[in-house]
Design a protein around this motif. Structure first.
Motif, PDB file in Angstrom:
ATOM      1  N   ALA A 146      -9.481  14.365  14.652  1.00 14.88           N
ATOM      2  CA  ALA A 146     -10.716  14.711  15.353  1.00 14.88           C
ATOM      3  C   ALA A 146     -11.211  13.534  16.181  1.00 14.88           C
ATOM      4  N   ALA A 147     -11.094  12.331  15.641  1.00  6.42           N
ATOM      5  CA  ALA A 147     -11.458  11.142  16.406  1.00  6.42           C
ATOM      6  C   ALA A 147     -10.555  10.976  17.612  1.00  6.42           C
ATOM      7  N   GLY A 148      -9.254  11.214  17.424  1.00  4.61           N
ATOM      8  CA  GLY A 148      -8.318  11.130  18.536  1.00  4.61           C
ATOM      9  C   GLY A 148      -8.627  12.140  19.617  1.00  4.61           C
ATOM     10  N   TYR A 149      -9.013  13.352  19.225  1.00  2.91           N
ATOM     11  CA  TYR A 149      -9.398  14.373  20.199  1.00  2.91           C
ATOM     12  C   TYR A 149     -10.607  13.915  21.009  1.00  2.91           C
ATOM     13  N   THR A 150     -11.606  13.344  20.326  1.00  2.00           N
ATOM     14  CA  THR A 150     -12.798  12.878  21.025  1.00  2.00           C
ATOM     15  C   THR A 150     -12.458  11.748  21.994  1.00  2.00           C
ATOM     16  N   VAL A 151     -11.616  10.826  21.554  1.00  2.00           N
ATOM     17  CA  VAL A 151     -11.192   9.722  22.413  1.00  2.00           C
ATOM     18  C   VAL A 151     -10.516  10.257  23.681  1.00  2.00           C
ATOM     19  N   LEU A 152      -9.574  11.191  23.512  1.00  2.14           N
ATOM     20  CA  LEU A 152      -8.864  11.757  24.652  1.00  2.14           C
ATOM     21  C   LEU A 152      -9.811  12.532  25.570  1.00  2.14           C
ATOM     22  N   SER A 153     -10.754  13.260  24.982  1.00  2.00           N
ATOM     23  CA  SER A 153     -11.670  14.066  25.792  1.00  2.00           C
ATOM     24  C   SER A 153     -12.626  13.207  26.599  1.00  2.00           C
ATOM     25  N   ARG A 154     -12.818  11.953  26.178  1.00  3.24           N
ATOM     26  CA  ARG A 154     -13.659  11.023  26.949  1.00  3.24           C
ATOM     27  C   ARG A 154     -12.849  10.231  27.974  1.00  3.24           C
ATOM     28  N   GLY A 155     -11.566  10.537  28.082  1.00  2.00           N
ATOM     29  CA  GLY A 155     -10.744   9.908  29.104  1.00  2.00           C
ATOM     30  C   GLY A 155     -10.032   8.646  28.680  1.00  2.00           C
ATOM     31  N   PHE A 156     -10.015   8.338  27.377  1.00  2.00           N
ATOM     32  CA  PHE A 156      -9.368   7.125  26.885  1.00  2.00           C
ATOM     33  C   PHE A 156      -8.033   7.472  26.225  1.00  2.00           C
ATOM     34  N   ARG A 157      -7.209   6.481  26.004  1.00  2.00           N
ATOM     35  CA  ARG A 157      -5.906   6.675  25.353  1.00  2.00           C
ATOM     36  C   ARG A 157      -5.733   5.753  24.154  1.00  2.00           C
ATOM     37  N   THR A 158      -6.743   5.031  23.780  1.00  2.00           N
ATOM     38  CA  THR A 158      -6.729   4.166  22.608  1.00  2.00           C
ATOM     39  C   THR A 158      -8.038   4.370  21.851  1.00  2.00           C
ATOM     40  N   PRO A 159      -8.086   4.058  20.545  1.00  2.00           N
ATOM     41  CA  PRO A 159      -7.059   3.389  19.718  1.00  2.00           C
ATOM     42  C   PRO A 159      -5.848   4.292  19.460  1.00  2.00           C
ATOM     43  N   LEU A 164      -3.898   4.535  16.917  1.00  3.91           N
ATOM     44  CA  LEU A 164      -3.882   5.165  15.594  1.00  3.91           C
ATOM     45  C   LEU A 164      -4.522   6.547  15.644  1.00  3.91           C
ATOM     46  N   LEU A 165      -5.635   6.675  16.341  1.00  2.00           N
ATOM     47  CA  LEU A 165      -6.368   7.934  16.384  1.00  2.00           C
ATOM     48  C   LEU A 165      -5.721   8.927  17.340  1.00  2.00           C
ATOM     49  N   VAL A 166      -5.309   8.450  18.503  1.00  2.00           N
ATOM     50  CA  VAL A 166      -4.682   9.327  19.486  1.00  2.00           C
ATOM     51  C   VAL A 166      -3.377   9.906  18.947  1.00  2.00           C
ATOM     52  N   GLU A 167      -2.568   9.070  18.303  1.00  2.00           N
ATOM     53  CA  GLU A 167      -1.305   9.555  17.738  1.00  2.00           C
ATOM     54  C   GLU A 167      -1.543  10.509  16.573  1.00  2.00           C
ATOM     55  N   ALA A 168      -2.651  10.307  15.840  1.00  2.38           N
ATOM     56  CA  ALA A 168      -2.972  11.231  14.748  1.00  2.38           C
ATOM     57  C   ALA A 168      -3.270  12.625  15.289  1.00  2.38           C
ATOM     58  N   TYR A 169      -3.899  12.688  16.460  1.00  2.29           N
ATOM     59  CA  TYR A 169      -4.135  13.986  17.091  1.00  2.29           C
ATOM     60  C   TYR A 169      -2.830  14.585  17.599  1.00  2.29           C
ATOM     61  N   ARG A 170      -1.991  13.765  18.203  1.00  6.31           N
ATOM     62  CA  ARG A 170      -0.758  14.279  18.789  1.00  6.31           C
ATOM     63  C   ARG A 170       0.255  14.725  17.736  1.00  6.31           C
ATOM     64  N   ARG A 171       0.378  13.949  16.659  1.00  4.25           N
ATOM     65  CA  ARG A 171       1.355  14.262  15.617  1.00  4.25           C
ATOM     66  C   ARG A 171       0.732  14.005  14.243  1.00  4.25           C
ATOM     67  N   PRO A 172       0.188  15.025  13.611  1.00  7.89           N
ATOM     68  CA  PRO A 172      -0.415  14.817  12.295  1.00  7.89           C
ATOM     69  C   PRO A 172       0.598  14.372  11.255  1.00  7.89           C
ATOM     70  N   GLU A 173       0.142  13.548  10.318  1.00  3.35           N
ATOM     71  CA  GLU A 173       0.973  13.118   9.193  1.00  3.35           C
ATOM     72  C   GLU A 173       0.541  13.907   7.960  1.00  3.35           C
ATOM     73  N   VAL A 174       1.313  14.909   7.630  1.00  3.37           N
ATOM     74  CA  VAL A 174       0.935  15.859   6.586  1.00  3.37           C
ATOM     75  C   VAL A 174       1.622  15.517   5.268  1.00  3.37           C
ATOM     76  N   PRO A 175       0.879  15.455   4.172  1.00  3.94           N
ATOM     77  CA  PRO A 175       1.490  15.168   2.868  1.00  3.94           C
ATOM     78  C   PRO A 175       2.083  16.427   2.243  1.00  3.94           C
ATOM     79  N   TYR A 176       3.145  16.942   2.851  1.00  4.70           N
ATOM     80  CA  TYR A 176       3.695  18.234   2.424  1.00  4.70           C
ATOM     81  C   TYR A 176       4.038  18.272   0.933  1.00  4.70           C
ATOM     82  N   ALA A 177       4.666  17.225   0.438  1.00  3.42           N
ATOM     83  CA  ALA A 177       5.120  17.235  -0.958  1.00  3.42           C
ATOM     84  C   ALA A 177       3.963  17.316  -1.944  1.00  3.42           C
ATOM     85  N   ALA A 178       2.765  16.925  -1.501  1.00  2.71           N
ATOM     86  CA  ALA A 178       1.610  16.945  -2.401  1.00  2.71           C
ATOM     87  C   ALA A 178       1.228  18.370  -2.789  1.00  2.71           C
ATOM     88  N   GLY A 179       1.582  19.361  -1.961  1.00  3.52           N
ATOM     89  CA  GLY A 179       1.232  20.739  -2.286  1.00  3.52           C
ATOM     90  C   GLY A 179       1.976  21.265  -3.506  1.00  3.52           C
TER      91      GLY A 179
END
Length: 312
Positions: free
Chosen positions: A169-182, A184-199
């Protein structure tokens, strides 16, 4: 070159040539239907759709990024049932002038994300459409376990989360304001890191309820509370605000907890457990289940948006 130039079946050939199949896929693309092994005799199934301009933008994310996101949104739902994903079926509707390379790279992202859990892209469909749309169905194996539903939470249970909250969500807000950093946040929006095995692990631990956090933590816990007929209270201090998120929030004038509590798309898993269960990593306690209804934060109603609603 465009998809109109090579035609539907030419594009299908180019995409399917890039796919490999795991042991669960007995027959992959090329016939009227795929054939999958189902040793449990039950199949967990979930469908999700991504629409360009609504769920993704090509100027924000590469085709491969979109493939990862589309797969993750569905694979996380299977994990939230306590099942192990086995296969994806993908329907792609696209403008006729789309570059075939975009569709190929999308397939690479879908296959790569599925491959992280040993699943495969087993088949699908293609059609022309003025709006680029990706519909994915995920299938999974319960492995002899009972599915973990939203309706099993009981007063006294511990509420726990596995995975990140607020980063996308932070990455989405950053991108929507016209920025490409940080990054960590932008990449989290582009490619989520899902803890699949935890399910599936949560199912084996005795989780009483579970859900994929796709629309926002409070909104999705609200589904659990409503289905279970209970109240849920979340502790704000259970969530660490990373430096990059804190700095971005300050620069953009946003309360970082609005992202953490109300932001989706990280596809963390939220579950409830009997209080006697010792929670292993990556699970961490964030609240409690009680008598009542709805979701509160630190014992009080939450004033901010609780999550995403497609029609609001």
């Amino acid at each position: 070159m465009s998809v109109a130039g090579i035609g539907e079946f030419g594009l299908i050939d180019r995409v399917t040539a890039r796919l490999t199949h795991g042991a669960a896929v007995l027959l992959g693309p090329g016939d009227d239907a795929a054939v999958l092994a189902a040793p449990d005799a039950r199949v967990a199934a979930s469908t999700d759709v991504l629409v360009e301009g609504r769920h993704f933008r090509r100027d924000w994310s590469s085709a491969r990024d979109v493939g990862h996101r589309a797969a993750a949104a569905n694979l996380a739902d299977i994990a939230a049932m306590g099942a192990t994903p086995t296969a994806l079926l993908v329907a792609l509707c696209m403008p006729a002038d789309l570059d075939p390379a975009w569709a190929e790279e999308l397939a690479d992202g879908l296959a790569a994300e599925a491959g992280t859990v040993g699943a495969s892209v087993a088949g699908g469909d293609m059609s022309a459409s003025p709006t680029l749309t990706i519909a994915v169905t995920a299938l999974g194996d319960l492995g002899g376990l009972a599915p973990v539903l939203r309706s099993g939470a009981r007063p006294g249970d511990v509420v726990a989360v596995a995975g990140r909250s607020g980063y996308a969500a932070a990455g989405y807000t950053v991108l929507s304001r016209g920025f490409r950093t940080p990054k960590l946040l932008v990449e989290a929006y582009r490619r989520p890191e899902v803890p699949y095995a935890a399910g599936p692990h949560a199912a084996r631990l005795g989780a009483t309820a579970m859900i994929d956090v796709s629309d926002g933590l409070l909104a999705d816990l609200g589904h659990v509370a409503r289905a279970s007929g209970v109240g849920i209270d979340v502790r704000r201090d259970a969530f660490e605000v990373p430096r990059q998120m804190r700095d971005a929030a300050q620069a953009l004038g946003v309360d970082p907890y609005a992202w953490i509590l109300g932001g989706g798309d990280d596809h963390a898993l939220a579950a409830t457990f009997p209080p006697a269960v010792a929670l292993p990593a990556p699970w961490r306690e964030v609240g409690r289940v009680a008598d009542g209804a709805g979701v509160t934060v630190d014992g009080e109603p939450y004033a901010g948006p609780a999550g995403w609603d497609h029609f609001r």
